[in-house]
Design a protein around this motif. Structure first.
Motif, PDB file in Angstrom:
ATOM      1  N   ARG A  57      88.731   3.803  16.848  1.00 52.94           N
ATOM      2  CA  ARG A  57      87.281   3.931  16.998  1.00 52.94           C
ATOM      3  C   ARG A  57      86.504   3.570  15.736  1.00 52.94           C
ATOM      4  N   SER A  58      87.117   3.725  14.596  1.00 54.20           N
ATOM      5  CA  SER A  58      86.412   3.406  13.357  1.00 54.20           C
ATOM      6  C   SER A  58      86.097   1.913  13.259  1.00 54.20           C
ATOM      7  N   GLY A  96      93.175   5.809  27.074  1.00 50.10           N
ATOM      8  CA  GLY A  96      91.877   5.187  26.852  1.00 50.10           C
ATOM      9  C   GLY A  96      91.281   4.446  28.026  1.00 50.10           C
ATOM     10  N   ALA A 122      86.396  -0.306  16.330  1.00 50.43           N
ATOM     11  CA  ALA A 122      85.923  -0.826  17.617  1.00 50.43           C
ATOM     12  C   ALA A 122      85.956   0.278  18.662  1.00 50.43           C
ATOM     13  N   GLU A 123      84.960   0.274  19.531  1.00 54.05           N
ATOM     14  CA  GLU A 123      84.885   1.291  20.582  1.00 54.05           C
ATOM     15  C   GLU A 123      85.970   1.112  21.642  1.00 54.05           C
ATOM     16  N   GLY A 124      86.393  -0.137  21.848  1.00 55.41           N
ATOM     17  CA  GLY A 124      87.369  -0.406  22.900  1.00 55.41           C
ATOM     18  C   GLY A 124      86.686  -0.889  24.167  1.00 55.41           C
ATOM     19  N   CYS A 125      87.485  -1.438  25.065  1.00 58.96           N
ATOM     20  CA  CYS A 125      86.984  -1.920  26.365  1.00 58.96           C
ATOM     21  C   CYS A 125      87.291  -0.860  27.417  1.00 58.96           C
ATOM     22  N   LEU A 126      86.620   0.263  27.321  1.00 64.05           N
ATOM     23  CA  LEU A 126      86.976   1.438  28.124  1.00 64.05           C
ATOM     24  C   LEU A 126      86.592   1.297  29.585  1.00 64.05           C
ATOM     25  N   GLY A 159      90.602   1.834  22.648  1.00 65.65           N
ATOM     26  CA  GLY A 159      89.731   2.675  21.836  1.00 65.65           C
ATOM     27  C   GLY A 159      90.459   3.618  20.913  1.00 65.65           C
ATOM     28  N   TRP A 218      85.600  -4.800  19.989  1.00 64.45           N
ATOM     29  CA  TRP A 218      84.357  -4.562  19.253  1.00 64.45           C
ATOM     30  C   TRP A 218      83.135  -5.088  19.993  1.00 64.45           C
ATOM     31  N   HIS A 246      93.753  -1.157  20.242  1.00 64.58           N
ATOM     32  CA  HIS A 246      92.359  -1.563  20.024  1.00 64.58           C
ATOM     33  C   HIS A 246      91.592  -1.557  21.340  1.00 64.58           C
ATOM     34  N   GLN A 273      81.864  -4.833  25.432  1.00 62.14           N
ATOM     35  CA  GLN A 273      81.849  -3.481  25.991  1.00 62.14           C
ATOM     36  C   GLN A 273      81.746  -3.453  27.513  1.00 62.14           C
TER      37      GLN A 273
END
Length: 404
Positions: A195-196, A226, A198-202, A192, A166, A189, A169
């Motif tokens: 997504r609802s 991801g 946390a965006e994730g550590c993409l 990603g 979350w 998580h 980033q």
């Protein structure tokens, strides 16, 4: 006309002092006022990490560090509040608290009470009292963090990874070694998949999951979907992953280094999946994978011929497998085949004939090689340290020996 060192301009002295180690820099600063001024130039201390024992108050400590431009700090022992460091180093860039066993969530919470935009790297390895609560603080106030080391933080759970996904980033490197409560949900998580929440550590480029025993092939599916920019993935001692999971990784074109050491369910089939995909690996470690044999070497030669480093310690390979591999692996620089007891002088002769660019080879425990084979290997032109058949092993199977 003779010129004494005292005639040099301060800028030249600073350039000279820049080549000294940390202790000698300090000694030079004690010689005279001119040398002290030159030694305190920020260029002299660029990249230096201050190693501190925080025991009693020292009002001049942090002003001195900041005057020299030092922004990287390692705390060797912590007997004062961590907030003492954070308040004293306004522009801190790297904070290493590895092994500070007495650090608690409460202590970290008192230190991180506002955003610290300058901090890029935080090492909490072996801070065993740290829990998800601290990760919430980190995610809230250290949003610029790029490197996070949590190896040995055994109280971290999937909730902690949700908080990381979350808030962090910009994270590029994450070490979760021996965080044994983590499961596929937590990796989802990071990747990603939720997504609802946390965006994730993409943007992750390096991910260490060594000895995370609850992970399965589903984690590798999440990673492949991801974390498409991942370059280094360490899955050593993850006994829950299998050949099927490697099929997910086989199309990760960004991946350069893959560590599968002691993954007991990996076999020749898994290596085939890797070789038949679109990987461009430069480093692969399958040491102590008991089901990896000669057929894997044929697959590697066919589809992973760009490898620079290959570790096969204690795998069931023989001279026949070496013969299948070496003719296609001319770029190989490091080959670790220690404890491969079926390798003989014939295998070493094949290696010496075809792998002329080798700079290092591990032969510890290869009991069937003789002086004749060793003499042939030592003739390789680029070899840096001549191998010894009965030298002390460079690594052990116990995962705790890999703590950095």
């Amino acid at each position: 006309m003779e010129t004494h060192i005292s005639c040099l301009f301060p800028e030249l002295l600073a350039m000279i002092f820049g080549y000294l180690d940390v202790r000698d820099k300090g000694r030079a600063a004690q010689v005279c006022t001119a040398w002290r001024d030159a030694a305190y130039h920020k260029s002299v201390w660029r990249g230096v990490e201050a190693k501190l024992h925080l025991r009693r108050a020292n009002p001049s400590l942090f002003p001195s560090l900041q005057a020299r431009g030092i922004r990287r700090v390692q705390i060797l022992s912590l007997r004062r509040s961590l907030s003492y460091v954070i308040q004293g180093m306004a522009n801190i860039e790297s904070l290493n608290l590895s092994g500070c066993y007495n650090l608690t969530d409460n202590g970290l919470g008192h230190a991180f009470v506002q955003e610290i935009g300058s901090l890029r790297a935080l090492n909490l390895s072996l801070c065993k009292q740290i829990t998800d609560s601290s990760l919430g603080r980190i995610a809230q106030y250290l949003k610029g963090l790029e490197v996070l080391e949590l190896g040995g933080c055994s109280n971290i759970t999937n909730t902690g990874l949700l908080l990381i996904a979350w808030g962090l980033q910009r994270l590029k490197s994450l070490n979760l070694r021996s965080c044994r409560h983590l499961s596929d949900v937590g990796i989802g998580h990071l990747a990603g998949m939720t997504r609802s929440a946390a965006e994730g550590c993409l943007g992750l480029e390096q991910l260490t999951l060594q000895d995370c025993q609850k992970l399965t092939d589903l984690s590798l599916k999440h990673i492949s979907r991801g974390l498409t920019g991942l370059r280094l993935l360490n899955l050593s001692f993850c006994g829950g992953i299998s050949d099927a999971g490697l099929l997910h990784l086989s199309h990760m074109g960004s991946l350069r280094s893959l560590n599968l050491r002691s993954c007991d369910n990996i076999s020749d089939t898994g290596i085939m999946h890797l070789a038949m995909g679109s990987l461009r690996l430069s480093g692969l470690d399958v040491s102590f994978c008991d089901k990896v044999g000669d057929q894997s070497l044929a697959y590697i030669a066919q589809g992973l011929d760009g490898l620079k480093s290959l570790s096969l310690c204690s795998c069931h390979i023989s001279d026949d497998g070496i013969n299948r591999m070496v003719r296609q692996m001319h770029g190989l620089r490091t080959l670790n085949i220690g404890q491969c007891v079926r390798i003989t002088d014939k295998g070493l002769e094949l290696i010496a004939e075809h792998l002329s660019q080798l700079t290092g080879i591990d032969l510890y425990g290869c009991t069937r090689i003789t002086k004749r084979g060793l003499e042939r290997i030592t003739q390789l032109p680029c070899l840096k340290n001549p191998p010894q058949q009965h030298a002390r092993p460079w690594s052990l199977r116990n995962p705790e020996t890999f703590i950095k």
